[in-house]
Scaffold this motif. Structure first.
Motif, PDB file in Angstrom:
ATOM      1  N   ILE A  34      39.683  32.595  33.910  1.00 60.37           N
ATOM      2  CA  ILE A  34      38.094  33.110  34.275  1.00 60.37           C
ATOM      3  C   ILE A  34      37.330  32.364  33.518  1.00 60.37           C
ATOM      4  O   ILE A  34      37.364  32.570  32.193  1.00 60.37           O
ATOM      5  N   VAL A  35      36.462  31.675  33.791  1.00 65.82           N
ATOM      6  CA  VAL A  35      35.594  30.885  33.109  1.00 65.82           C
ATOM      7  C   VAL A  35      34.045  31.419  33.368  1.00 65.82           C
ATOM      8  O   VAL A  35      33.651  31.189  34.807  1.00 65.82           O
ATOM      9  N   ARG A  68      30.893  38.134  28.058  1.00 62.40           N
ATOM     10  CA  ARG A  68      32.469  38.777  28.003  1.00 62.40           C
ATOM     11  C   ARG A  68      32.769  39.680  29.054  1.00 62.40           C
ATOM     12  O   ARG A  68      33.779  39.791  29.876  1.00 62.40           O
ATOM     13  N   ASN A  69      32.132  40.745  29.134  1.00 58.22           N
ATOM     14  CA  ASN A  69      32.308  41.796  30.132  1.00 58.22           C
ATOM     15  C   ASN A  69      32.347  41.482  31.522  1.00 58.22           C
ATOM     16  O   ASN A  69      33.314  42.025  32.381  1.00 58.22           O
ATOM     17  N   VAL A  70      31.695  40.415  31.987  1.00 64.31           N
ATOM     18  CA  VAL A  70      31.720  39.896  33.393  1.00 64.31           C
ATOM     19  C   VAL A  70      33.080  39.229  33.624  1.00 64.31           C
ATOM     20  O   VAL A  70      33.798  39.379  34.832  1.00 64.31           O
ATOM     21  N   SER A  71      33.686  38.665  32.666  1.00 65.34           N
ATOM     22  CA  SER A  71      34.827  38.102  32.782  1.00 65.34           C
ATOM     23  C   SER A  71      35.979  38.985  32.737  1.00 65.34           C
ATOM     24  O   SER A  71      36.889  38.829  33.448  1.00 65.34           O
ATOM     25  N   LEU A  72      35.720  40.200  32.141  1.00 65.15           N
ATOM     26  CA  LEU A  72      36.905  41.080  32.167  1.00 65.15           C
ATOM     27  C   LEU A  72      36.775  41.916  33.529  1.00 65.15           C
ATOM     28  O   LEU A  72      37.923  42.181  34.225  1.00 65.15           O
ATOM     29  N   GLU A  73      35.633  42.040  34.019  1.00 68.14           N
ATOM     30  CA  GLU A  73      35.689  42.653  35.405  1.00 68.14           C
ATOM     31  C   GLU A  73      36.074  41.760  36.369  1.00 68.14           C
ATOM     32  O   GLU A  73      36.537  42.355  37.580  1.00 68.14           O
TER      33      GLU A  73
END
Length: 817
Positions: A34-35, A68-73
C-alpha cells in the motif's frame, strides 16, 4: 510464506530515486503493498505500480500520522510492515521476519534501523515497524509519528517484543538530496502543531530539527526539556540521551556531558556507546589515561542490544586512531607505576572521596583567556588531582571553560596584585604539591613525566622549571626567551611576594629551604593571543606596577622597563631602565655610607635582578638605535656577570652594527668558547652561545671577503637544524666567490637535500637571479620525488611561490588580464 499475511504500508512523495530499491528488498516476503502518495510530480507512482503496489493519492496535510493511518485503513494483511522509501530490508533478515509473522506471540516488534552515515559510520536505532493489523493501532504525532502509544494503550508495553530484523536507512548518507528541504518541511509541521500536542516527543523532534540547522544551543534546550518528561523505557529515550551527550561535547561542556553520561550509565548498563562518549570527554579534557581506560572498555564490551540507539560500528580506523592518540599522550604502563608510587592521580569528574589528601594541585590565574585556557588546563590534567582556577575579572567565557574542563573556579576581585591572585589559588588548593601556570601557558607532552618523576624522588621543597616564552605567533626558537622560575613546590605556607614580577623564592629563602631544578618545561604562548588582548594585558600590567610599586621607584622603573621592552616599546624601556640604574646607584651609595642593606631587598638577594636589568637595558638601547651606549653598558656588565654569555653576544652584535669588525669577531669567538648560559641563572635566548654566534661569525667572514672561512663556518652550521636556513642563505650569497660549484660542495658534504635547496631558491629569487633559482628549484623537486615517502612538499612550494612572486615583480612572468 505461511498462512498469515503481511502488508507493506508506505507513504511517498517524489521518491522515484529510492522507491524501487525499497520494494525490491521485500519482494519475497510481503503479500500486498500500500503506497500513499502525497503529491509526487516524478515517476514515484509509476514505479510503485510496476511492483504491484496499490497506489492511493492523498493530499498532504502537514501530518505524517494522517497519511500513515490511511495506509493502515487500506491494508488487509494480518501484519503490518512500515518502511520509508529511502529504506530497504536487509536480505539476511528475511527468514527472521517470516518467522515472526507466522509464529510471533507479541502484538508488535521493534526492528533495528541501521542509519548509514558519512565516512562509513553506521548508527543503529530501535524502531517499531512490525505490528498486528488491528483497527485500534494507529499513528499519532504530526512529525516522526509513533504507533507505540496506541499499542501500549490497548495491549500494554509488555506486548512489544524485540527482534534483530534490520532495515537499512540511506536518508543520512552524503548522496541524499533535499536535506534542507526536508528540514524546512519538518519545521513547518512542528510549528503548526497545536499547543496541546507539544509533548516530550514533540520537543525531541523540534530539538533534532534545530540541530540539523546548526542551531545547537536551541536544539540542546529542547532536548533537555524533553528529557525531563521522557521515561527511560520509551523507544526514543536512548537516542535522546545520546544526542544530548553529543551536543554537550560539541559545545565543549565536558563536565555537563560527563554528569549526563554517568547518570544514564547507571540506567542503561548495556549501552556501551556511553563508554565511548565518556572516553571522548576525558580525551578532550586532557585526562588521557582515563580516556584510554574508557576506550578500551568500549572496545572490549559486546555490542549494545539492538534496541539502543547505538553505533553499530564506529569506523575502526578512526577508533584506532583515537586510541593511539590517547595512549601516546597518556602515561605508559611503566610511567603509571611511577605515578602510583608518587601518589599522583588524575583529575576526575567527581573526585575520590576515599583519598586522604590530593598529591598535586594545578593552580592557574587568568582573565579573558578563554581562547588559551583550555590548552593550559588540558596540558596538566593528566597528572593533576585537582585544578584550581582563579579568575581576576573575565567578561568572556573563561570561567565556563575552566569549569567544564573540571576546574574548581574561584572569582577574585582584582587588586593590581598578581601575587595576591596566585596566593588565593594556592590557599584554595588541597594538594601536597602545587604547580603554578598562567592561563596562556601549557606543559608540553614530555614535561608531565618530568614532573611526576621529580615528585617521586623529591629531595627539595621547591623546583625551578624552564619557562620558554614565545613572544610572537611564529613560535620560533630564534626569538624564544628562556628563564627559570619556581613553579613546583610543597604547600607548606609558602607565598609569592612582589605584586608584579611575583616570585616564590624570597619566601623559601626566608624559611631556609633549598630549591632544585626540575627537568620539565613550561611554554608561554603570549604571542598567540589576539592583539587586543595582548594590549589589554600590557595596560593592566603597567597600571598594576604604577598602583603597587609607586613608593618603590627602583622596582617600579625596572618592572616598567621590562614591560615596555617585552611590548616592543624599546625607547620607553631604555628610559625606564636608565632611571632604574640611577636609583640603584643611589641606593648603593647610601648603603656604602650607612653600612646597611637597601630597604626592601630580598633576604640574601638584591632589590632587582641586575643581570636581567643589564641584558634588557642593552637590548632596548640597541633596538632604539643607540648601539654605542649598548656596547659600553654590555662590556661593563659582562665583567660583573662573567658566565652570562648573552651579554657578550649582544655586545658583539652592537660592535658589528658600529662597524667594529675585529672587536665583534673576538666577542663572537668568546661566545662560542663560553657556550650557552644556563636558564636557571639568567634570562637567555637560545643559540647565542652556539649556532647564533657561529652564524654571526660566518656572516662577518663573508663581509670581510674571507670566503673559505665563511664557507667552512656555514657548512658546519648547516648540520645544526635551527641554523640550516641561515647557513644555506649565507652560502647562496657566496655563490660567485666559491672555489667550487656550490652543488658539488653540498653533495660532498651530504647536504644536498630539498629543504636546504628551497632556502637557496628563495635567496636567489630575492636578489633577482631567477634563472639560477629555477635550476635549483628543479634540482630540489627531483631530489624530493626520488626520496621515499613520506615527503614534505611545503618548503618547495614556499620557495616556488617566492620565485613566481619575484618573476611577476620583475615583469618576467606576464599575467593575463
Amino acid at each position: 510464506m505461511g498462512t498469515k499475511t503481511l502488508s507493506l504500508c508506505m507513504i511517498a512523495r517524489n521518491e522515484a530515486e529510492n522507491i524501487g530499491r525499497c520494494l525490491r528488498s521485500v519482494d519475497d516476503v510481503v503479500d500486498e503493498i500500500i503506497v500513499i502518495d502525497t503529491g509526487s510530480t516524478d515517476d514515484t507512482m509509476g514505479i510503485a505500480s510496476r511492483f504491484g503496489a496499490r497506489v492511493i493519492e492523498f493530499p498532504w496535510r502537514q501530518d505524517f500520522s494522517a497519511a500513515r493511518n490511511v495506509s493502515l485503513e487500506n491494508a488487509t494483511g494480518d501484519w503490518i510492515l512500515i518502511l520509508d522509501c529511502d529504506e530497504e530490508l536487509d536480505r539476511e533478515s528475511l527468514a527472521e521476519l517470516s518467522g515472526l509473522i507466522e509464529k510471533g506471540d507479541k502484538e508488535a516488534y521493534l526492528i533495528i534501523l541501521v542509519n548509514r552515515l558519512a565516512e562509513g559510520i553506521r548508527m543503529n536505532a530501535p524502531a517499531l515497524r512490525l505490528f498486528r493489523n488491528r483497527e485500534e493501532y494507529r499513528f499519532c504525532g504530526r512529525l516522526h509519528e509513533q504507533v507505540v502509544p496506541s499499542i501500549a494503550s490497548r495491549s500494554g508495553l509488555a506486548s512489544i517484543g524485540r527482534s534483530t530484523v534490520r532495515v537499512i536507512h540511506h536518508g543520512y548518507s552524503d548522496h541524499t538530496l533535499n536535506q534542507q528541504a526536508k528540514v524546512r518541511r519538518n519545521m513547518e509541521i512542528l510549528q503548526s502543531c497545536p499547543v496541546g500536542e507539544r509533548d516530550a516527543f514533540f520537543l525531541y523532534n523540534l530539538g533534532t530539527e534545530h540541530i540539523r540547522q546548526g542551531e545547537w544551543q536551541k536544539g540542546l534546550d529542547c532536548l533537555l526539556e524533553a528529557l525531563k518528561s521522557t521515561h527511560p523505557g520509551q523507544g526514543y529515550a536512548p537516542m535522546l540521551v545520546k544526542k544530548i551527550a553529543t551536543l554537550l561535547m560539541s559545545l565543549r561542556r565536558y563536565k555537563d556531558a560527563l554528569d549526563h553520561i554517568a547518570r544514564f550509565q547507571r540506567l542503561y548498563g548495556d549501552f556501551r556507546d556511553l563508554d565511548f562518549f565518556e572516553g571522548l570527554c576525558h580525551l578532550n579534557c586532557g585526562r588521557y589515561s582515563r580516556a584510554v581506560e574508557c576506550l578500551r572498555r568500549y572496545r572490549q564490551r559486546p555490542a549494545s542490544p539492538g534496541w539502543f540507539a547505538a553505533e553499530g560500528s564506529y569506523d575502526e580506523s578512526t577508533l584506532e586512531a583515537l586510541c593511539r592518540t590517547a595512549e601516546a599522550k597518556a602515561l605508559r604502563a611503566a610511567e603509571t607505576v611511577v605515578a602510583s608510587a608518587a601518589g599522583i592521580g588524575q583529575t576526575g569528574q567527581t573526585g575520590d572521596s576515599s583519598a586522604a589528601k590530593r598529591s598535586l594541585s594545578l593552580c592557574v590565574i587568568g582573565r579573558n583567556e578563554a581562547a588559551a585556557l583550555g590548552r593550559c588546563l588540558r596540558s596538566a590534567a593528566e597528572i593533576a588531582d585537582e585544578i584550581i582556577y582563579v579568575d581576576t575579572g573575565s567578561d568572556d567565557d573563561s570561567m565556563t571553560v575552566a569549569e567544564q574542563l573540571g576546574a574548581a573556579v574561584h572569582p577574585f576581585s582584582w587588586n593590581d596584585s598578581y601575587a595576591d591572585a596566585k596566593n588565593a589559588a594556592i590557599a584554595a588548593a588541597t594538594g601536597e604539591w602545587i604547580l603554578l601556570l598562567d592561563a596562556d601557558e601549557f606543559l608540553p607532552d614530555g614535561s608531565r613525566l618530568g614532573i611526576i618523576e621529580q615528585l617521586r624522588s623529591a629531595d627539595h621543597e621547591a623546583y625551578i622549571l624552564k619557562v620558554c616564552t614565545f613572544p610572537d605567533g611564529s613560535l620560533s626558537v630564534e626569538t624564544c626567551r628562556i628563564d627559570g622560575q619556581c613553579r613546583l613546590f610543597r604547600k607548606q605556607g609558602y607565598r609569592l611576594t612582589g605584586h608584579v614580577g611575583e616570585d616564590l623564592l624570597p619566601s623559601l629563602q626566608t624559611a631556609g629551604k633549598r630549591v632544585g631544578v626540575c627537568a620539565a618545561e613550561i611554554h608561554h604562548l603570549h604571542g598567540l593571543a589576539d592583539a587586543a588582548l595582548i594590549e589589554e594585558k600590557h595596560r593592566r600590567k603597567v597600571a598594576a606596577i604604577e598602583a603597587r610599586l609607586g613608593d618603590d621607584p627602583l622596582r617600579r622603573h625596572f618592572a616598567l622597563g621590562e614591560a615596555f621592552c617585552f611590548a616592543g616599546e624599546y625607547a620607553e624601556a631604555a628610559r625606564r631602565f636608565q632611571r632604574c640604574v640611577e636609583h640603584l646607584d643611589a641606593v648603593e651609595q647610601d648603603s656604602a655610607v650607612t653600612g646597611h642593606r637597601a630597604e626592601g631587598s630580598a633576604a640574601g638577594g638584591e632589590p632587582v635582578d641586575r643581570a636581567r636589568l643589564c641584558y634588557l637595558y642593552g637590548l632596548s638601547l640597541m633596538h632604539s638605535g643607540d648601539c654605542a651606549a649598548a656596547a659600553s653598558l654590555l662590556a661593563q656588565a659582562s665583567h660583573v656577570f662573567p658566565r652570562y654569555t648573552n651579554l657578550v653576544y649582544l655586545q658583539a652584535v652592537a660592535c658589528f652594527m658600529l662597524g667594529e669588525m675585529a672587536e665583534a669577531e673576538q666577542l663572537f669567538d668568546r661566545c662560542l668558547d663560553m657556550g650557552e648560559a644556563h636558564w636557571r641563572d639568567y634570562l637567555v635566548l637560545p643559540g647565542e652561545g652556539s649556532y647564533k654566534a657561529a652564524c654571526s661569525l660566518a656572516a662577518l667572514y663573508a663581509q670581510k671577503g674571507e670566503t673559505a672561512e665563511a664557507l667552512d663556518a656555514y657548512l658546519r652550521l648547516a648540520r645544526i637544524p635551527p641554523a640550516l636556513e641561515t647557513a644555506m642563505e649565507g652560502m647562496a650569497q657566496l655563490l660567485d666567490d666559491l672555489p667550487a660549484p656550490l652543488e658539488k660542495v653540498l653533495e660532498e658534504q651530504g647536504l644536498l637535500q630539498p629543504r636546504g635547496l628551497a632556502v637557496i631558491v628563495k635567496t636567489l629569487s630575492a636578489i633577482g637571479r631567477f634563472a639560477e633559482a629555477l635550476r635549483w628549484q628543479t634540482k630540489a623537486w627531483n631530489l624530493l620525488l626520488s626520496a621515499p615517502p613520506p615527503r614534505d612538499y611545503r618548503p618547495l612550494i614556499a620557495s616556488m611561490e617566492c620565485l613566481i612572486d619575484g618573476l611577476i615583480a620583475e615583469g618576467n612572468l606576464p599575467l593575463e588580464k
